[in-house]
Design an enzyme around this catalytic site. Structure first.
Site, PDB file in Angstrom:
ATOM      1  CG  HIS A 241      -5.067  -6.467  -0.262  1.00  0.00           C
ATOM      2  ND1 HIS A 241      -6.056  -6.486   0.286  1.00  0.00           N
ATOM      3  CD2 HIS A 241      -5.028  -7.464  -1.229  1.00  0.00           C
ATOM      4  CE1 HIS A 241      -6.872  -7.523  -0.074  1.00  0.00           C
ATOM      5  NE2 HIS A 241      -6.221  -7.947  -1.322  1.00  0.00           N
TER       6      HIS A 241
ATOM      7  CG  ASN B 131      -3.011  -2.900   7.195  1.00  0.00           C
ATOM      8  OD1 ASN B 131      -2.802  -2.614   5.922  1.00  0.00           O
ATOM      9  ND2 ASN B 131      -4.061  -3.688   7.384  1.00  0.00           N
TER      10      ASN B 131
ATOM     11  CE1 TYR C 244      -8.862  -3.367   0.316  1.00  0.00           C
ATOM     12  CE2 TYR C 244      -8.359  -1.677  -1.088  1.00  0.00           C
ATOM     13  CZ  TYR C 244      -7.910  -2.581  -0.234  1.00  0.00           C
ATOM     14  OH  TYR C 244      -6.506  -2.683   0.344  1.00  0.00           O
TER      15      TYR C 244
ATOM     16  CE  LYS D 244      -3.710  -2.135   2.602  1.00  0.00           C
ATOM     17  NZ  LYS D 244      -4.461  -2.250   3.741  1.00  0.00           N
TER      18      LYS D 244
ATOM     19  CD  GLU E  42      -7.788  -9.914  -3.567  1.00  0.00           C
ATOM     20  OE1 GLU E  42      -8.611  -9.494  -2.542  1.00  0.00           O
ATOM     21  OE2 GLU E  42      -6.645 -10.367  -3.278  1.00  0.00           O
TER      22      GLU E  42
END
Length: 171
Positions: free
Chosen positions: A134, A131, A68, A28, A145
């Site tokens: 993903h 975080n 998402y 990310k 994905e």
């Protein structure tokens, strides 16, 4: 000519393929800005997983809303999409035996406070909203994905030289 192509295809499609799976891992914007791409890739390589696709890109909000979609009813959805579109991401496809489950274990819990030391999030993260990675949560979501982020021709089929030393059934 066809025989040569089939021989090459079988070389790059070892018997082990029937046991292999693929997962989607994205670093990310916080992980990119913090310079952690190499460290994260190194962990997957050292584990013995094979990188079959990677791209550095700026994802659009529309693309991220599709990615998402399963979280669209959550109160944090809008902020998540906006954050993910705020900077570049490094999208990857990794291949290996049980790579989805193992990859999730390597990442650690979604909330870094719940992640063990030694996991990526346990070592590099403090808050859930930052975080750094993903990771696909199932083989089915990985397939979805990967198809969302990569064209089929971007996935490279190859056999690493060390494969025989990682998988006991590959000889």
């Amino acid at each position: 000519m066809i025989g040569t192509i089939l021989s090459l295809f079988s070389y790059f499609s070892p018997v082990m393929d029937k046991y292999m799976e693929r997962t989607f891992i994205a670093i990310k914007p916080d992980g990119v800005h913090r310079g952690l791409i190499g460290d994260i890739m190194k962990r997957f390589e050292q584990k013995g997983f094979k990188l079959v696709a990677a791209k550095f890109m700026q994802a659009s909000e529309d693309h991220l809303k599709v990615h998402y979609k399963d979280l669209s009813s959550k109160p944090f959805f809008t902020g998540l999409v906006k954050y993910m579109a705020s900077g570049p991401v490094f999208a990857m496809v990794w291949e290996g035996l049980n790579v989805v489950k193992t990859g999730r274990n390597m990442l650690g819990a979604t909330n870094p406070a719940d992640s063990s030391a030694g996991t990526i999030r346990g070592d590099y993260c403090v808050q859930v909203g930052r975080n750094i990675c993903h990771g696909s949560d199932s083989v089915e979501s990985a397939k979805h994905e990967i198809a969302l982020w990569f064209k089929p021709e971007e996935l490279v089929r190859w056999k690493p030289a060390q494969q025989d030393w990682i998988y006991e059934d590959s000889f």
